[in-house]
Design an enzyme around this catalytic site. Structure first.
Site, PDB file in Angstrom:
ATOM      1  N   ASP A 174      -9.039  -0.180   1.696  1.00 53.90           N
ATOM      2  CA  ASP A 174      -8.950   0.450   0.374  1.00 53.90           C
ATOM      3  C   ASP A 174     -10.159   0.091  -0.482  1.00 53.90           C
ATOM      4  OD1 ASP A 174      -6.589   1.471   1.212  1.00 53.90           O
ATOM      5  OD2 ASP A 174      -5.305   0.274  -0.099  1.00 53.90           O
ATOM      6  N   ASP A 179       0.847  -1.190   0.000  1.00 55.72           N
ATOM      7  CA  ASP A 179       0.000   0.000   0.000  1.00 55.72           C
ATOM      8  C   ASP A 179       0.886   1.244   0.000  1.00 55.72           C
ATOM      9  OD1 ASP A 179      -2.633   1.372   0.342  1.00 55.72           O
ATOM     10  OD2 ASP A 179      -1.697   1.999   2.215  1.00 55.72           O
ATOM     11  N   THR A 200      -2.968   5.253  -4.194  1.00 63.00           N
ATOM     12  CA  THR A 200      -1.950   6.023  -3.470  1.00 63.00           C
ATOM     13  C   THR A 200      -0.586   5.909  -4.126  1.00 63.00           C
ATOM     14  OG1 THR A 200      -1.682   4.125  -1.986  1.00 63.00           O
ATOM     15  CG2 THR A 200      -3.141   5.879  -1.261  1.00 63.00           C
ATOM     16  N   THR A 201      -0.277   4.755  -4.702  1.00 65.65           N
ATOM     17  CA  THR A 201       0.995   4.608  -5.414  1.00 65.65           C
ATOM     18  C   THR A 201       0.950   5.356  -6.737  1.00 65.65           C
ATOM     19  OG1 THR A 201       1.329   2.433  -4.405  1.00 65.65           O
ATOM     20  CG2 THR A 201       2.652   2.956  -6.326  1.00 65.65           C
TER      21      THR A 201
END
Length: 640
Positions: free
Chosen positions: A446, A110, A143-144
């Site tokens: 998520d 994550d 998020t990445t």
């Protein structure tokens, strides 16, 4: 003292050191064995003699600022280094990172979790942490991607900085490109109705896509329906009314041991049995349609925290005081029973006396219930948390269809089902190790956020890099209508968007150049090619929308806007000023002149002693404050 009253740092130059690269701005002096002190401001000789120790006062070691083009390039390089730490975690074939901080070990892919654990110190690079945390809080997934997009935008703008293009021109065109990209995503989005079977399928596919890159991706068939059911239960009419408090309404409980397939969803509230006193075994563990009383009251006899003095004239008076204490607790317990409650839960302890009292009367009680669990029970059952046992009545009690205390693995859980308020639910996760369960919890969170965002936006786009390539094509076409440097900058922004499909290919072990070439040709020449993205399974390209790889349109819009905003912030920084106090607390006193001699800094003899310490330590000696072996202070000019 150095320029502007700055206290210099000390650089030790050992025997044989090449000093040809030392700046002439440094203030140097030789401290000779005979005690004579000789200051000079010239460059040091190539080698210094055996009879002296050279100490350089470096007035730049606590640089107050760096600025200009070099500062911009430095910030971009720092951000690239940070992005490299999470680059390989992107996509279904992304790798996991093991982060150890000396106390605990975290295994995760994550992006937000990794960025938070990296403890980044570079001031500009911390912006990447902020956008990843913002993406995690707002959307939950991507998020990445948002970090990689921001850094790739910076990388594409780096040549313009090196060639002297003003940062404000670059920032202005980045904002232009960002606005066009976000609008294009909205135009591409496919709306759906959640009340239809197709809408239900849309939600399942978005949950499955969010879980594709997670540790539990092989168990999508189990978790995706659970996640959709939990999020849809937040609003009875399928709207977005109860979605804002997702964290408070959906609980996630972790139980180590067992198989991951033993995880289950409770449409109600479940929490682990708290600490209990003797007599708990005699309690009734199962109720139908119980009345539930929630308290923030301590039902326990405790010693006084403060010293108290009571003057008595007769021993019977002491007994009356003891009896009064017992009467207080019994009055509280009588009130709980008299109101008609079958289950008593309290945030504060329920002692052995109260436990036995309730057991004798057929009630169930639990103390030290976590605040979040108590609030969810209140929301689900309609109970009101009471801070006093005085004046209890039926109206403050909650109810549910069934209550049962049951064993799950090695733990006992209190489970409330059939609650009148159906908004709340609890997911119980099983797994073989704590690290696996912790990562499963992050993955579930998520996916919950992605489904929540899908319910709010009610529109999706295809994943697998298809949206990024279609937006990049749109930006290239628009760039042809722009004059001047803006055309090049918008084209560079379009190239930056290709980092997502490129990294997906690299992480899966495929040739990214071949696949990207095929995707560009498909998006450019084929009218029906807008949903074509990377085929992770076979290494080619495919229609990702038809394959069921869907993401909320808000996810992509937020990622593009946040990445462009972060890039603009970093490019707008042309100077970094660092307060020496923040790096060397001792330097602050030396700078302000609050002491005797030389503005309050330490005497030269003390500074020399510290320098000798360092030299001695390097040679294997002790840090005693004395000179090295064979060297001593001698009286002479300037000596004692």
């Amino acid at each position: 003292m150095g320029p502007m009253g700055m206290r210099p740092g000390i650089i030790l130059l050992r025997e044989g050191t090449d000093t040809s690269q030392v700046s002439s701005r440094h203030c140097h002096f030789h401290y000779f064995v005979d005690g004579r002190l000789d200051y000079h401001f010239n460059n040091l000789p190539k080698r210094f003699s055996l009879t002296s120790i050279t100490i350089a006062f470096d007035f730049n070691i606590h640089s107050t600022s760096t600025q200009g083009k070099a500062q911009l390039i430095s910030n971009i390089n720092a951000c690239q280094a940070v992005a490299d730490a999470v680059r390989t975690t992107l996509g279904p074939r992304g790798m996991d990172k093991l982060v150890a901080d000396g106390r605990r070990v975290t295994i995760s892919n994550d992006g937000a979790t990794i960025m938070r654990l990296l403890e980044i110190e570079h001031p500009a690079a911390k912006t990447l942490v902020d956008i990843s945390m913002s993406q995690d809080a707002e959307v939950g997934d991507g998020t990445t991607s948002v970090v990689l997009l921001a850094v790739e935008i910076l990388k594409q703008m780096k040549p313009f900085i090196e060639e002297g293009v003003h940062p404000q021109i670059i920032i202005r065109n980045i904002r232009l490109a960002s606005g066009l990209a976000v609008q294009k995503v909205r135009d591409l989005a496919i709306s759906f109705d959640i009340h239809t079977p197709e809408g239900e399928d849309m939600l399942l596919k978005t949950a499955s896509t969010a879980l594709n890159s997670k540790l539990i991706s092989s168990h999508q068939d189990l978790f995706a329906p659970m996640i959709v059911d939990a999020v849809k239960s937040l609003s009875a009419d399928g709207g977005a009314d109860g979605l804002d408090d997702l964290r408070g309404m959906i609980g996630i409980k972790k139980i180590p041991g067992g198989d991951v397939r033993q995880s289950f969803l409770v449409k109600g509230v479940a929490f682990k049995k708290t600490f209990s006193y003797a007599g708990f075994e005699q309690m009734t563990k199962k109720f139908a349609n119980p009345k539930i009383l929630l308290l923030n009251v301590e039902l326990e006899l405790k010693n006084e925290k403060e010293n108290a003095e009571v003057r008595i004239e007769d021993p019977e008076q002491y007994q009356s005081i003891v009896d009064a204490e017992w009467q207080v607790i019994y009055d509280k317990l009588d009130s709980c029973v008299a109101c008609g409650a079958n289950i008593v839960l309290s945030k504060l302890p329920i002692g052995d006396l109260a436990t036995q009292y309730f057991a004798d009367r057929g009630l169930f009680c639990a103390g030290r219930v976590e605040d979040g669990d108590l609030k969810r029970v209140a929301k689900a059952t309609g109970a009101t948390i009471q801070t006093s046992t005085n004046g209890l009545f039926v109206g403050v009690l909650g109810t549910c269809a069934d209550f049962e205390e049951t064993r799950v693995g090695d733990e006992r859980f209190n489970i409330f089902t059939g609650c009148p308020n159906s908004l709340t639910s609890t997911m119980v996760l099983r797994g073989g190790s704590e690290q696996f369960i912790a990562e499963s919890e992050r993955s579930i969170h998520d996916a919950l956020m992605v489904v929540k965002r899908s319910l709010k936006s009610r529109s999706v786009v295809a994943g697998g890099g298809a949206v990024e390539l279609e937006v990049a094509k749109h930006l290239r076409e628009h760039a042809l209508r722009i004059e001047g440097k803006g055309q090049l900058i918008v084209n560079a922004f379009a190239r930056a968007l290709e980092i997502v499909p490129r990294q997906l290919c690299d992480n899966a072990g495929f040739d990214s150049n071949d696949i990207l070439s095929a995707l560009r040709r498909k998006h450019t020449q084929d009218e029906d090619g807008k949903w074509y993205g990377v085929d992770i399974e076979n290494g080619g390209i495919l229609d990702t929308f038809a394959a069921g790889i869907w993401e909320p349109s808000d996810n992509k819009s937020f990622s593009l806007a946040s990445a462009a905003e972060a890039a603009g912030v970093i490019l707008s920084i042309d100077e970094t000023v660092i307060n020496p106090r923040s790096q060397d607390p001792g330097a602050a006193t030396g700078m302000m002149g609050g002491g005797g001699g030389m503005g309050g800094q330490k005497p030269l003899s003390n500074m020399m002693g510290g320098a000798m310490d360092a030299v001695n330590a390097q040679q294997g000696g002790s840090r005693s404050g004395n000179l090295g072996n064979g060297v001593s202070y001698l009286k002479g000019r300037g000596g004692g």
